[in-house]
Motif scaffolding. Structure first.
Motif, short mmCIF file in Angstrom:
data_model
loop_
_atom_site.label_atom_id
_atom_site.label_comp_id
_atom_site.label_asym_id
_atom_site.label_seq_id
_atom_site.Cartn_x
_atom_site.Cartn_y
_atom_site.Cartn_z
N LEU A 1 -8.85 12.32 -2.49
CA LEU A 1 -7.86 11.56 -2.21
C LEU A 1 -7.96 10.29 -2.65
CD1 LEU A 1 -7.76 9.80 0.58
CD2 LEU A 1 -8.04 12.24 1.36
N VAL A 2 -6.82 9.75 -2.98
CA VAL A 2 -6.70 8.21 -3.66
C VAL A 2 -5.66 7.40 -2.96
CG1 VAL A 2 -6.17 6.92 -5.66
CG2 VAL A 2 -7.49 8.86 -6.00
N LEU A 3 -6.00 6.27 -2.41
CA LEU A 3 -5.04 5.44 -1.58
C LEU A 3 -4.99 4.37 -2.65
CD1 LEU A 3 -6.80 5.38 1.69
CD2 LEU A 3 -5.09 7.02 0.65
N SER B 1 -3.67 -5.71 -13.77
CA SER B 1 -2.25 -4.92 -13.55
C SER B 1 -1.98 -5.13 -11.80
CB SER B 1 -2.59 -3.48 -13.63
OG SER B 1 -3.46 -2.93 -13.14
N GLY B 2 -2.86 -5.94 -11.15
CA GLY B 2 -2.68 -6.18 -9.87
C GLY B 2 -2.95 -5.07 -8.97
N ARG B 3 -3.89 -4.03 -9.13
CA ARG B 3 -4.02 -2.76 -8.62
C ARG B 3 -5.36 -2.47 -8.29
NH1 ARG B 3 -0.39 1.22 -12.37
NH2 ARG B 3 1.55 0.15 -12.09
N SER B 4 -5.40 -1.81 -6.97
CA SER B 4 -6.75 -1.39 -6.60
C SER B 4 -6.66 -0.12 -6.09
CB SER B 4 -7.43 -2.45 -5.52
OG SER B 4 -8.58 -1.84 -4.97
N THR B 5 -7.64 0.87 -6.10
CA THR B 5 -7.59 2.21 -5.70
C THR B 5 -8.87 2.56 -4.89
OG1 THR B 5 -8.57 3.17 -7.51
CG2 THR B 5 -6.12 3.12 -7.40
N LEU B 6 -8.51 3.24 -3.74
CA LEU B 6 -9.83 3.73 -2.91
C LEU B 6 -9.75 5.33 -2.85
CD1 LEU B 6 -12.09 3.08 -0.97
CD2 LEU B 6 -10.48 3.63 0.85
N TYR B 7 -10.76 5.68 -3.47
CA TYR B 7 -11.07 7.20 -3.66
C TYR B 7 -11.74 7.98 -2.71
CZ TYR B 7 -12.70 11.52 -5.91
OH TYR B 7 -13.09 13.02 -6.43
N GLN C 1 0.86 -1.28 0.03
CA GLN C 1 -0.13 0.04 -0.01
C GLN C 1 0.77 1.22 -0.04
OE1 GLN C 1 -3.02 -1.80 3.12
NE2 GLN C 1 -3.61 0.35 2.15
N ILE C 2 0.57 2.09 -1.03
CA ILE C 2 1.30 3.60 -0.99
C ILE C 2 0.24 4.71 -1.11
CG2 ILE C 2 2.61 4.93 -2.69
CD1 ILE C 2 3.94 2.24 -3.69
N PRO C 3 0.34 5.71 -0.42
CA PRO C 3 1.52 6.07 0.52
C PRO C 3 1.55 5.41 1.93
CG PRO C 3 0.28 7.98 0.61
CD PRO C 3 -0.53 6.84 -0.22
#
Lengths: 112, 111
Positions: free
Chosen positions: B19-21, B70-76, B6-8
């Motif tokens: 914001l986006v995690l 792509s092995g990605r998820s985002t939380l907005y 997890q970034i950041p």
């Protein structure tokens, strides 16, 4: 509808002692998983119980054992406690894993 | 072996900001991805669950997306509030029905 209930909320034990943590799953759930969360880390999978049997186990020593009862509640036992066992222990329940897990508030174990 | 990053690790924003995690995972063979919120010393509260066949899920000011390839998820998080201050954890459900967690993003929303 009660969620996942864990007891006790806090516990202080001495090195070498044994501890038992308890978990009651959310109503309707039949699978219970246990996780260990060290400070500043993500939870780590300990094991999972279904139909009163250990179904999966993470990379934890045999000092960690568990049990599931006919009413789906579960216990986590840790023998020969080490200082490094100090952590937040989380219980999670589910009916079908793909429908998501519900977590309890955790038991904070401190080993001194 | 599944690894979740997890970034950041920490984020501080003024109130009202969007914001986006970010969450990435190494094994795309997942059944679902779940986002959780954790307040200090407390348990985990489930925020959103995205099935492997879905692209996104929304709940109020929260929107989570999933890109398995792509092995990605985002939380907005839209219009952030001080009450959103917490640690946000993502977890991938893989083989054996076990969740693999990231180390979390610690969010602070300032007045």
């Amino acid at each position: 509808d009660a969620g996942v209930t864990q007891s006790p909320t806090h516990l202080i034990k001495t090195r070498g002692q044994q501890v038992t943590l308890r978990c009651s799953p959310k109503s309707g759930h039949d699978t219970v998983s246990w996780y260990q969360q060290a400070l500043g880390q993500g939870p780590q999978f300990i094991f999972q119980y279904y139909e009163e049997e250990e179904r999966q186990r993470g990379n934890f020593p045999d000092r960690f054992s568990g049990h599931q009862f006919p009413n789906y509640s579960s216990e986590l036992n840790v023998n020969a406690l080490l200082l490094g066992d100090s952590a937040l222990y989380l219980c999670a329940s589910s009916l079908a894993a793909v429908e998501g897990y519900t977590f309890g508030s955790g038991t904070r174990l401190t080993v001194v | 072996k599944q690894e979740v990053t997890q970034i950041p690790a920490a984020l501080s924003v003024p109130e009202g900001e969007n914001l986006v995690l970010n969450c990435s995972f190494t094994d795309s063979a997942i059944y679902n991805l779940q986002w959780f919120r954790q307040d200090p010393g407390k348990g985990l509260t489930s925020l959103l669950l995205i099935q492997s066949s879905q692209r996104e899920q929304t709940s109020g000011r929260l929107n989570a997306s999933l890109d398995k390839s792509s092995g990605r998820s985002t939380l907005y998080i839209a219009a952030s509030q001080p009450g959103d201050s917490a640690t946000y954890l993502c977890a991938a459900l893989g083989g054996g029905n076990k969740l693999t967690f990231g180390t979390g993003t610690q969010l602070k929303v300032e007045l």
